[in-house]
Motif scaffolding. Structure first.
Motif, mmCIF file in Angstrom:
data_model
loop_
_atom_site.group_PDB
_atom_site.id
_atom_site.type_symbol
_atom_site.label_atom_id
_atom_site.label_comp_id
_atom_site.label_asym_id
_atom_site.label_seq_id
_atom_site.Cartn_x
_atom_site.Cartn_y
_atom_site.Cartn_z
ATOM 1 N N ALA A 233 0.814 -1.214 0.000
ATOM 2 C CA ALA A 233 0.000 0.000 0.000
ATOM 3 C C ALA A 233 0.847 1.263 0.000
ATOM 4 N N SER A 234 1.946 1.279 0.730
ATOM 5 C CA SER A 234 2.775 2.491 0.799
ATOM 6 C C SER A 234 3.403 2.799 -0.561
ATOM 7 N N GLY A 238 2.572 6.219 -2.749
ATOM 8 C CA GLY A 238 3.647 7.080 -3.221
ATOM 9 C C GLY A 238 3.636 7.255 -4.727
ATOM 10 N N ALA A 239 3.381 6.145 -5.440
ATOM 11 C CA ALA A 239 3.349 6.232 -6.903
ATOM 12 C C ALA A 239 2.185 7.107 -7.385
ATOM 13 N N LEU A 240 1.020 6.967 -6.776
ATOM 14 C CA LEU A 240 -0.129 7.778 -7.177
ATOM 15 C C LEU A 240 0.087 9.257 -6.842
ATOM 16 N N VAL A 258 -3.747 11.365 -1.223
ATOM 17 C CA VAL A 258 -4.029 10.005 -1.684
ATOM 18 C C VAL A 258 -4.588 9.250 -0.483
ATOM 19 N N VAL A 259 -5.866 8.911 -0.527
ATOM 20 C CA VAL A 259 -6.525 8.230 0.586
ATOM 21 C C VAL A 259 -6.953 6.851 0.131
ATOM 22 N N MET A 260 -7.034 5.937 1.084
ATOM 23 C CA MET A 260 -7.417 4.566 0.764
ATOM 24 C C MET A 260 -8.409 4.057 1.799
#
Length: 322
Positions: A233-234, A238-240, A258-260
């Protein structure tokens, strides 16, 4: 007997004199009363006659002056409706929304000025006439044009409360688009599909209105990504974030988030960022989506479609895309 006759004559003369004085006094009192009554009734009658005359005499009404006022106001409104949007589209983006928002306010002021200028020319303006005209107009409008007048009143209120203004992106009854113009009765929306939708102001009193920017120069855009839970997830976050920060449409003065959130079928990512120009919102979201998919693929993560279960299908498994 001789002495009684003169005395009777004297008494008769005195009685006649007293009777004449009384009659004369009564006549004078009656005349004075009538004069006072005339002084009181005459102004009242004049005021009553003036109040009954709602419309001025035709020879006192200048139709040429009325036509000149109406034409001048119409011309001024037409110039404002074309000049300010023209300057807004070609001027600095910081002034665009202010110029567009000034159009309905200027139009309302010009129309109010014209009405206040024309009414004294046609009508005999008195307090009594105002009550008569207002009462009759209220009854007629209440029965014949209730919905139309409600929209007009809502339009006047909207000019001052400003729940939307030209240049805002709003959603009304599932219709999302940019406010092109704010009229006295309705607003015109231009959707992403280039459709023009007319929405009466009365709708704003009967439902909710979602305003995406509320007069601001930009608005938040959200790009959604759905992944199978088996990933880092990290690294994905970071990529997004890097995808958003390197976009050519990004407004760098606004935050990038960027939220999940975990769902039963996978992980939902949202990239929240602001474009430099709110008119580029759809291109901005497309850019984030395309480049975000490429970044996710480079990390080896797998995307899934949002789960949809039809009435025929019982399986709760999402469809996996490779």
């Amino acid at each position: 007997m001789q002495n009684d006759a003169p005395e009777s004559a004297i008494e008769q003369d005195a009685a006649d004199t007293a009777s004449d004085l009384a009659t004369e006094t009564a006549k004078q009192a009656s005349g004075a009363g009538e004069a006072v009554a005339d002084k009181i009734d005459k102004p009242a009658q004049q005021a009553s006659d003036q109040a009954v005359q709602l419309i001025n005499d035709w020879q006192d009404i200048s139709l040429l002056q009325i036509a000149g006022i109406a034409f001048a106001v119409w011309l001024a409104i037409a110039i404002v409706r074309r000049l300010l949007p023209f300057l807004a589209e070609r001027g600095p983006s910081q002034l665009r929304l202010y110029l567009l928002a000034a159009v309905p306010i200027i139009r309302l002021l010009l129309m109010t000025l014209a009405v206040l200028w024309i009414i004294p020319i046609i009508f005999n303006v008195t307090f009594e006439n105002f009550l008569v005209i207002a009462g009759g107009a209220s009854v007629a409008i209440g029965f014949a044009f209730k919905d139309y007048v409600s929209s007009l009143i809502a339009g006047v209120v909207a000019v001052f409360e400003r729940p939307y203004r030209p240049g805002d992106w709003v959603e009304i009854n599932d219709d999302y688009g940019e406010v092109q113009s704010v009229g006295l009765r309705a607003i015109r929306l231009k959707t992403a599909a280039d459709d023009i939708i007319t929405v009466p102001h009365l709708v704003s009193w009967q439902g909710n209105i979602s305003n995406s920017n509320d007069g601001a120069q930009t608005l938040m855009c959200i790009a959604d990504f759905y992944l199978v839970p088996d990933h880092d997830a990290s690294e994905v976050r970071g990529a997004l974030r890097d995808v958003a920060m390197t976009s050519a449409y990004l407004e760098y003065d606004k935050p990038v988030l960027v939220v999940m959130s975990e769902k039963p079928w996978g992980t939902h990512y949202q990239v929240k960022a602001y474009p430099f120009d709110l008119r580029d919102q759809f291109v901005f979201i497309t850019d984030l989506s395309v480049r975000g998919k490429e970044a996710i693929a480079e990390l080896g993560a797998t995307q899934v479609t949002s789960p949809y279960i039809s009435s025929e299908k019982k399986s709760s498994q999402p469809v996996v895309t490779f």
